[in-house]
Scaffold this motif. Structure first.
Motif, PDB file in Angstrom:
ATOM      1  N   GLN A 229       0.828  -1.203   0.000  1.00  0.00           N
ATOM      2  CA  GLN A 229       0.000   0.000   0.000  1.00  0.00           C
ATOM      3  C   GLN A 229       0.864   1.255   0.000  1.00  0.00           C
ATOM      4  O   GLN A 229       0.585   2.218  -0.725  1.00  0.00           O
ATOM      5  CB  GLN A 229      -0.941  -0.004   1.204  1.00  0.00           C
ATOM      6  N   ALA A 230       1.922   1.245   0.805  1.00  0.00           N
ATOM      7  CA  ALA A 230       2.805   2.407   0.877  1.00  0.00           C
ATOM      8  C   ALA A 230       3.474   2.672  -0.471  1.00  0.00           C
ATOM      9  O   ALA A 230       3.579   3.824  -0.926  1.00  0.00           O
ATOM     10  CB  ALA A 230       3.859   2.197   1.955  1.00  0.00           C
ATOM     11  N   THR A 231       3.912   1.617  -1.134  1.00  0.00           N
ATOM     12  CA  THR A 231       4.556   1.759  -2.442  1.00  0.00           C
ATOM     13  C   THR A 231       3.581   2.315  -3.467  1.00  0.00           C
ATOM     14  O   THR A 231       3.916   3.205  -4.261  1.00  0.00           O
ATOM     15  CB  THR A 231       5.099   0.406  -2.925  1.00  0.00           C
ATOM     16  N   LEU A 232       2.378   1.797  -3.467  1.00  0.00           N
ATOM     17  CA  LEU A 232       1.375   2.258  -4.422  1.00  0.00           C
ATOM     18  C   LEU A 232       0.989   3.715  -4.168  1.00  0.00           C
ATOM     19  O   LEU A 232       0.824   4.488  -5.122  1.00  0.00           O
ATOM     20  CB  LEU A 232       0.135   1.366  -4.354  1.00  0.00           C
ATOM     21  N   LEU A 233       0.848   4.082  -2.920  1.00  0.00           N
ATOM     22  CA  LEU A 233       0.505   5.467  -2.595  1.00  0.00           C
ATOM     23  C   LEU A 233       1.593   6.435  -3.044  1.00  0.00           C
ATOM     24  O   LEU A 233       1.322   7.592  -3.374  1.00  0.00           O
ATOM     25  CB  LEU A 233       0.240   5.615  -1.099  1.00  0.00           C
ATOM     26  N   GLU A 234       2.818   5.943  -3.100  1.00  0.00           N
ATOM     27  CA  GLU A 234       3.935   6.796  -3.512  1.00  0.00           C
ATOM     28  C   GLU A 234       4.069   6.878  -5.030  1.00  0.00           C
ATOM     29  O   GLU A 234       4.393   7.950  -5.566  1.00  0.00           O
ATOM     30  CB  GLU A 234       5.244   6.269  -2.922  1.00  0.00           C
ATOM     31  N   HIS A 235       3.788   5.775  -5.739  1.00  0.00           N
ATOM     32  CA  HIS A 235       4.110   5.731  -7.167  1.00  0.00           C
ATOM     33  C   HIS A 235       2.906   5.641  -8.106  1.00  0.00           C
ATOM     34  O   HIS A 235       3.025   5.991  -9.282  1.00  0.00           O
ATOM     35  CB  HIS A 235       5.025   4.537  -7.453  1.00  0.00           C
ATOM     36  N   ALA A 236       1.775   5.153  -7.623  1.00  0.00           N
ATOM     37  CA  ALA A 236       0.623   4.950  -8.513  1.00  0.00           C
ATOM     38  C   ALA A 236      -0.279   6.185  -8.533  1.00  0.00           C
ATOM     39  O   ALA A 236      -0.390   6.910  -7.544  1.00  0.00           O
ATOM     40  CB  ALA A 236      -0.178   3.732  -8.068  1.00  0.00           C
ATOM     41  N   VAL A 237      -0.931   6.410  -9.684  1.00  0.00           N
ATOM     42  CA  VAL A 237      -1.915   7.494  -9.777  1.00  0.00           C
ATOM     43  C   VAL A 237      -3.331   6.944  -9.688  1.00  0.00           C
ATOM     44  O   VAL A 237      -4.289   7.698  -9.516  1.00  0.00           O
ATOM     45  CB  VAL A 237      -1.753   8.288 -11.087  1.00  0.00           C
ATOM     46  N   GLY A 238      -3.462   5.609  -9.814  1.00  0.00           N
ATOM     47  CA  GLY A 238      -4.772   4.992  -9.755  1.00  0.00           C
ATOM     48  C   GLY A 238      -4.724   3.597 -10.346  1.00  0.00           C
ATOM     49  O   GLY A 238      -3.647   2.998 -10.448  1.00  0.00           O
ATOM     50  N   ASP A 239      -5.887   3.084 -10.723  1.00  0.00           N
ATOM     51  CA  ASP A 239      -5.910   1.750 -11.328  1.00  0.00           C
ATOM     52  C   ASP A 239      -6.902   1.699 -12.473  1.00  0.00           C
ATOM     53  O   ASP A 239      -7.860   2.481 -12.537  1.00  0.00           O
ATOM     54  CB  ASP A 239      -6.253   0.683 -10.282  1.00  0.00           C
ATOM     55  N   ILE A 240      -6.639   0.762 -13.395  1.00  0.00           N
ATOM     56  CA  ILE A 240      -7.549   0.441 -14.487  1.00  0.00           C
ATOM     57  C   ILE A 240      -7.805  -1.052 -14.410  1.00  0.00           C
ATOM     58  O   ILE A 240      -6.860  -1.850 -14.461  1.00  0.00           O
ATOM     59  CB  ILE A 240      -6.942   0.777 -15.865  1.00  0.00           C
ATOM     60  N   CYS A 241      -9.068  -1.432 -14.241  1.00  0.00           N
ATOM     61  CA  CYS A 241      -9.409  -2.851 -14.082  1.00  0.00           C
ATOM     62  C   CYS A 241      -8.566  -3.487 -12.983  1.00  0.00           C
ATOM     63  O   CYS A 241      -8.078  -4.622 -13.118  1.00  0.00           O
ATOM     64  CB  CYS A 241      -9.224  -3.599 -15.400  1.00  0.00           C
TER      65      CYS A 241
END
Length: 311
Positions: A229-241
């Protein structure tokens, strides 16, 4: 400017009709003429330029913005709804517009891929009964969760099937497995493999983009570790499917990709009709990434989101 008696009569009729709001019958009685004469006098005032009518249609602004979206991102269709006062209103209106676009693009014998979420549920609830035959509706990603938080995926697919007289092809799996090896074994099951193959074969898909924040649905369903979760919050802008993307539309965590039960981004991009329904300030970044990476061919959004994406 020299005014003829006809001009003066036309001005009088126009003022009574437009400024005082009298009916043409009342204007006729006021001026002592017939009603057909009043209609001619008003038209005369228009022809002489004494009366101009300006219509402020908010849809015209939205249409212009939609044209810009189509041109910028090479879209086949784009519809931009007017801004809404609340998030619930926005979701409902986006769903209604998305349902209409889908109804226009599904034909007999289609294999339609769908996802889940609040926006998809709103679209499903807005669908009207269609006279379609031989349509199949397939889930493009798993929906079972480890929490009591509802994804409404069962009702969503049911409503899609009711609207298109379709047969449901459900995917009774979590969208993210704990272990990639277990996921690979499960996917070899004959029934599961059939559903996944249908999802890959579907040439029409409707989906939304997910937001990235501590309150994002995928982060609350019990699939991810605290470190992920921490990694995604830092690097992701969102998700598709349910596939997390960065600002360029690329996957964020390869390990997580291997554990995810969902249509691949490459396969989504290869589909003929890719309808994305998404709006709201939180969805600007993932929507911009999705559009820029070419995952969307048909778009439904709201005016504020559209302008932010184009900025």
């Amino acid at each position: 400017m020299s005014l003829s008696p006809r001009d003066l009569q036309g001005l009088s009729a126009a003022r009574l009709y437009y400024e005082r709001g009298l009916s043409q019958g009342d204007v006729a009685r006021e001026l002592g003429v017939s009603r057909p004469t009043v209609s001619k006098l008003i038209q005369h005032a228009k022809d002489r330029g004494f009366v101009t009518i300006e219509i402020h249609d908010p849809r015209q602004v939205s249409t212009a913005v939609a044209d810009q979206l189509r041109e910028r991102f090479g879209l086949a269709q784009a519809r931009v709804i007017t801004n809404q006062p609340t998030d619930d209103d926005l979701t409902r209106e986006l769903g209604a517009a998305g349902a209409l676009m889908l109804e226009e693009n599904v034909v007999d014998g289609d294999l339609l891929g769908i996802t889940w979420g609040r926006t998809m549920h709103a679209a499903a609830r807005s669908l009207k009964q269609q006279n379609r035959h031989g349509v199949q509706v397939v889930q493009l990603k798993g929906g079972a969760t480890l929490t009591s938080r509802s994804t409404s995926h069962y009702e969503t697919i049911r409503l899609f099937c009711e609207a298109f007289n379709a047969y449901p092809q459900t995917l009774p799996l979590p969208v993210i497995f704990d272990n990639a090896q277990v996921k690979r074994v499960v996917e070899e099951d004959r029934h599961i493999k059939h559903i996944l193959d249908l999802g890959r074969d579907a040439q029409t898909a409707i989906f939304t983009v997910g937001t990235m924040s501590p309150d994002s649905t995928l982060l609350k369903l019990g699939y991810l570790s605290a470190a992920e979760q921490a990694t995604l919050l830092e690097h992701a802008v969102g998700d598709i499917c349910s596939r997390f993307i960065d600002e360029h539309g690329e996957p964020c965590l390869p390990n997580l990709e291997e554990r995810t039960v969902a249509v691949s981004l490459q396969n989504l991009k290869a589909k003929q009709t890719r309808i994305c329904v998404a709006g709201g300030q939180q969805k600007v970044r993932p929507l911009k990434a999705a559009l820029g990476a070419g995952y969307v061919s048909h778009l439904v959004t709201d005016e504020d989101t559209a302008r932010a994406v184009l900025a």
